[in-house]
Design a protein around this motif. Sequence first.
Motif, PDB file in Angstrom:
ATOM      1  N   VAL A 176      29.212 -54.814  10.064  1.00  0.00           N
ATOM      2  CA  VAL A 176      30.508 -55.139   9.482  1.00  0.00           C
ATOM      3  C   VAL A 176      31.097 -56.290  10.293  1.00  0.00           C
ATOM      4  O   VAL A 176      31.252 -56.179  11.511  1.00  0.00           O
ATOM      5  N   VAL A 177      31.430 -57.362   9.634  1.00  0.00           N
ATOM      6  CA  VAL A 177      31.930 -58.561  10.307  1.00  0.00           C
ATOM      7  C   VAL A 177      33.452 -58.515  10.334  1.00  0.00           C
ATOM      8  O   VAL A 177      34.109 -58.403   9.290  1.00  0.00           O
ATOM      9  N   VAL A 178      34.023 -58.600  11.550  1.00  0.00           N
ATOM     10  CA  VAL A 178      35.471 -58.530  11.737  1.00  0.00           C
ATOM     11  C   VAL A 178      35.896 -59.589  12.747  1.00  0.00           C
ATOM     12  O   VAL A 178      35.216 -59.812  13.749  1.00  0.00           O
ATOM     13  N   MET A 229      35.262 -57.519   6.817  1.00  0.00           N
ATOM     14  CA  MET A 229      36.454 -56.672   6.883  1.00  0.00           C
ATOM     15  C   MET A 229      37.626 -57.406   7.510  1.00  0.00           C
ATOM     16  O   MET A 229      37.476 -58.084   8.530  1.00  0.00           O
ATOM     17  N   LYS A 230      38.778 -57.270   6.868  1.00  0.00           N
ATOM     18  CA  LYS A 230      40.015 -57.777   7.437  1.00  0.00           C
ATOM     19  C   LYS A 230      40.922 -56.587   7.747  1.00  0.00           C
ATOM     20  O   LYS A 230      41.039 -55.655   6.954  1.00  0.00           O
ATOM     21  N   VAL A 231      41.545 -56.633   8.921  1.00  0.00           N
ATOM     22  CA  VAL A 231      42.445 -55.570   9.348  1.00  0.00           C
ATOM     23  C   VAL A 231      43.837 -56.161   9.512  1.00  0.00           C
ATOM     24  O   VAL A 231      44.032 -57.098  10.291  1.00  0.00           O
ATOM     25  N   HIS A 232      44.785 -55.613   8.773  1.00  0.00           N
ATOM     26  CA  HIS A 232      46.158 -56.119   8.841  1.00  0.00           C
ATOM     27  C   HIS A 232      46.769 -55.721  10.181  1.00  0.00           C
ATOM     28  O   HIS A 232      46.868 -54.531  10.497  1.00  0.00           O
ATOM     29  N   CYS A 233      47.148 -56.692  10.966  1.00  0.00           N
ATOM     30  CA  CYS A 233      47.681 -56.426  12.317  1.00  0.00           C
ATOM     31  C   CYS A 233      49.160 -56.079  12.227  1.00  0.00           C
ATOM     32  O   CYS A 233      50.031 -56.850  12.650  1.00  0.00           O
ATOM     33  N   VAL A 263      39.621 -54.492   3.106  1.00  0.00           N
ATOM     34  CA  VAL A 263      40.864 -54.806   3.804  1.00  0.00           C
ATOM     35  C   VAL A 263      41.573 -53.512   4.173  1.00  0.00           C
ATOM     36  O   VAL A 263      41.841 -52.676   3.305  1.00  0.00           O
ATOM     37  N   ASP A 264      41.854 -53.360   5.456  1.00  0.00           N
ATOM     38  CA  ASP A 264      42.680 -52.246   5.923  1.00  0.00           C
ATOM     39  C   ASP A 264      44.104 -52.754   6.039  1.00  0.00           C
ATOM     40  O   ASP A 264      44.442 -53.471   6.973  1.00  0.00           O
TER      41      ASP A 264
END
Length: 482
Positions: A176-178, A229-233, A263-264
């Motif tokens: 998983v690329v983050v 994957m993108k994680v909302h900070c 996307v989280d």
Amino acid sequence: MSEVTSIELKSLMARVPSVERVMASAGLAPLVAQHGRTQALAALRRILDDWRREAQAGRASVDALDETRLAQAVGAALEERARSKVRAVFNLTGTVLHTNLGRALLPDDAVQSVVEAMTRPANLEFDLATGSRGDRDDLIDELICELTGAEAATVVNNNAAAVLLVLSALASKKEVVVSRGELVEIGGAFRIPDIMSRAGAKLREVGTTNRTHLKDYDEAIGTRTALLMKVHCSNYAISGFTKEVALNDLSVLAKSRNVPVAVDLGSGTLVDLTQWGLPRETTVRETIEGGADVVTFSGDKLLGGPQAGLIVGRRELIAKIKKHPLKRALRVGKLTLAALEPVLRLYRAPEFLRERLTTLRLLTRAADDMRHTAERVAPALQHAIGAEFAIEVEPMFSQIGSGALPVDVLPSYGLTIRLASGKRGGRQINRVEKLLRSLPRPVIGRIADDALRLDVRCLEPHDEAAFIAQLQPEQPAQANDA
């Protein structure tokens, strides 16, 4: 009393009444009727055992063996034992979605729906149209998709579970690329790298803490890549010399390489909050329209519902997620679904949302309204804590809370308690804080700058009377050293 001699101790022990005699006394009868003989008997025995230990140490009084006093002691013990560990409190911390205080408060429609589900059988997994077994997700799937623009949806018990399930179902034994700048840790030491490891996925970090480019993702994609994957900070912010890849650009790359984008969103919201003067937050619909294939978000934060983790996205991916064995372990029960559906229905009429959704009502409460609340409760609070302390009605700043927009603050009003002498009073202020926290309905504030601050944003008019009443008992408690 000093240490007793063996003769004195024997004499004292002889004064202990028989358990059966006390149990048959008039004072114990109503306690037995209310709590049952088993509990009353156990409480009485504990009290008498404690008295014997005190007697051996020379600290016991025979007056405590009076049947009336024993009945009072048993009653107090049973009342304390019967008190629920989950207690209502007054949240005057200034944090609306306070994780330690239960986060979002449910609107009335949701509360009534939960009561109905608790007291009557419900079609949790029963298709009323066909008379056959149904899927509990069917109760809210259509509504969630309507509000988000997603093709399908499912619900688990919180957003951490949603992320775990997505990774387990779509990326086990793959990469998983983050972006390195999105490897966040949220409350409870929940870390994205750790959850990936538990899900059996391999983390592939790209970019740097402050800058990640599209080419970083492109170069990281390989034959073992399962997700971008993108994680909302949402629980911190990086400013200055920064760069992140927009979802639109990332989704174009992902589609060209046939890799899904997850996307989280964390706290998540279904509407544009700026229409009510709140800080900007990306909505779930915007995230779906931006090209996300799977989106996870919370139900009990900005959405304003019960604790839940919602997963929305492409139909085939959601179907795969729902078939994973973890789904059953992480699924929600009927009470969560009963609360979630009415909250989601409120979003169908956004023009009424501010008045009907409790979380939004609290977040948008008018400053004058809060100032008037503070002014009304100040006299009762002053009476309760005594003249040693000075109370001022002052402007404050509230927080949304629960990792939602932590760098943004909401103008508010509240009460500030300091020593009337003007001196520093850490010990005395702590004593007031403890006094308020020990009330029948505890008052929870926050201490800062040698003052106890009570932000009244979450003290709504319908609760004011109860707040004031417990500050004015027949013999009000004073926060002094006496």
